[in-house]
Design a protein around this motif. Structure first.
Motif, short mmCIF file in Angstrom:
data_model
loop_
_atom_site.label_atom_id
_atom_site.label_comp_id
_atom_site.label_asym_id
_atom_site.label_seq_id
_atom_site.Cartn_x
_atom_site.Cartn_y
_atom_site.Cartn_z
N ALA A 79 -56.89 3.64 -8.48
CA ALA A 79 -56.37 4.94 -8.04
C ALA A 79 -56.54 5.99 -9.13
O ALA A 79 -56.79 7.17 -8.84
N THR A 80 -56.43 5.57 -10.38
CA THR A 80 -56.60 6.50 -11.50
C THR A 80 -58.04 7.01 -11.53
O THR A 80 -58.28 8.20 -11.73
N HIS A 81 -59.01 6.14 -11.32
CA HIS A 81 -60.40 6.56 -11.36
C HIS A 81 -60.80 7.40 -10.15
O HIS A 81 -61.77 8.15 -10.22
N ARG A 82 -60.03 7.30 -9.07
CA ARG A 82 -60.28 8.14 -7.89
C ARG A 82 -59.49 9.44 -7.93
O ARG A 82 -59.70 10.32 -7.11
N ALA A 83 -58.57 9.58 -8.87
CA ALA A 83 -57.66 10.72 -8.91
C ALA A 83 -58.44 12.03 -9.06
O ALA A 83 -59.43 12.12 -9.77
N VAL A 84 -57.91 13.04 -8.37
CA VAL A 84 -58.53 14.35 -8.40
C VAL A 84 -57.61 15.37 -9.08
O VAL A 84 -58.08 16.28 -9.73
N THR A 85 -56.31 15.18 -8.92
CA THR A 85 -55.36 16.17 -9.44
C THR A 85 -54.38 15.52 -10.42
O THR A 85 -54.26 14.29 -10.50
N VAL A 86 -53.65 16.36 -11.12
CA VAL A 86 -52.62 15.91 -12.06
C VAL A 86 -51.57 15.09 -11.32
O VAL A 86 -51.10 14.07 -11.81
N GLY A 87 -51.21 15.51 -10.11
CA GLY A 87 -50.21 14.78 -9.33
C GLY A 87 -50.63 13.35 -9.03
O GLY A 87 -49.81 12.43 -9.07
N HIS A 88 -51.92 13.15 -8.73
CA HIS A 88 -52.41 11.79 -8.47
C HIS A 88 -52.29 10.92 -9.71
O HIS A 88 -51.90 9.75 -9.63
N LEU A 89 -52.63 11.48 -10.87
CA LEU A 89 -52.54 10.69 -12.11
C LEU A 89 -51.09 10.44 -12.50
O LEU A 89 -50.74 9.34 -12.93
N PHE A 90 -50.26 11.46 -12.36
CA PHE A 90 -48.86 11.31 -12.74
C PHE A 90 -48.18 10.24 -11.88
O PHE A 90 -47.31 9.51 -12.36
N ALA A 91 -48.60 10.11 -10.63
CA ALA A 91 -48.01 9.11 -9.74
C ALA A 91 -48.30 7.69 -10.21
O ALA A 91 -47.53 6.76 -9.92
N GLN A 92 -49.37 7.47 -10.97
CA GLN A 92 -49.72 6.13 -11.42
C GLN A 92 -48.83 5.63 -12.55
O GLN A 92 -48.69 4.44 -12.75
N VAL A 93 -48.26 6.56 -13.31
CA VAL A 93 -47.43 6.15 -14.45
C VAL A 93 -45.99 6.67 -14.33
O VAL A 93 -45.19 6.44 -15.23
N GLY A 94 -45.67 7.35 -13.25
CA GLY A 94 -44.37 7.99 -13.10
C GLY A 94 -43.19 7.04 -13.09
O GLY A 94 -42.10 7.40 -13.51
#
Length: 189
Positions: A79-94
């Motif tokens: 999911a991190t490598h598919r992420a497009v926005t800051v929100g997508h990345l933040f969701a992986q480590v939130g």
């Protein structure tokens, strides 16, 4: 009454004839800005390879310390490598502990070297080179050789122009010695 199932859910109060609006599938919460760690971040801002790599490294650290199992790590990394926005990345480590939280920062770009050191060395070399032939013109070369030596000595501090600065100092000294020597010859004769 026919054996067909009613189109809308029945309500005991109105005999099953009450219309209920169909519901859309739930949408993810839409937060254009969020506050985290005292700073606000735009969750819609696009991310690049640098940010994705930073989050993947955090996930690898979480895996190494036992906060994630391999399946969860694989899912989040994909999911991190598919992420497009800051929100997508933040969701992986939130949901991970604080030491694995990610702060979106732009990549650090090394500033280009300051050109003034190379320019100063080039000017010093030009002055020193011109001072040698002008030394034969009644010692005029010494007027250019002295600034050439001074600028060459200053440019020796810049590691990128050390050779040019050294050549400027040496040629400037040659121009100065020639100018002084020829001036002495003209004065004494």
């Amino acid at each position: 009454m026919p054996d067909v199932e009613p189109r809308f859910p029945a309500s005991p109060r109105d005999g099953g004839l009450r219309y209920q609006r169909p519901t859309a599938p739930p949408r993810p919460p839409h937060w254009p800005m969020a506050r985290h760690g005292g700073t606000s971040m735009n969750l819609r801002e696009r991310v690049g390879t640098h940010q994705r790599t930073a989050v993947a490294e955090l996930l690898a650290s979480a895996l190494a310390e036992g906060y994630l199992d391999f399946a969860e790590f694989d899912r989040r990394t994909a999911a991190t490598h598919r992420a497009v926005t800051v929100g997508h990345l933040f969701a992986q480590v939130g949901d991970l502990p604080h030491q694995f939280r990610w702060q979106p920062t732009p990549p650090v770009v090394a500033s280009p070297p300051r050109p003034h050191g190379g320019t100063m060395a080039a000017v010093a070399l030009a002055l020193s080179v011109v001072s040698v032939p002008l030394a034969f013109c009644a010692g005029v070369g010494g007027l250019l050789a002295v600034p050439g030596v001074v600028l060459g000595a200053l440019s020796l501090r810049n590691s990128g122009s050390h050779g040019v600065g050294l050549a400027a100092v040496l040629l400037g000294l040659v121009g100065t010695v020639l100018s002084l020597g020829l001036l002495a010859v003209y004065v004494l004769t």
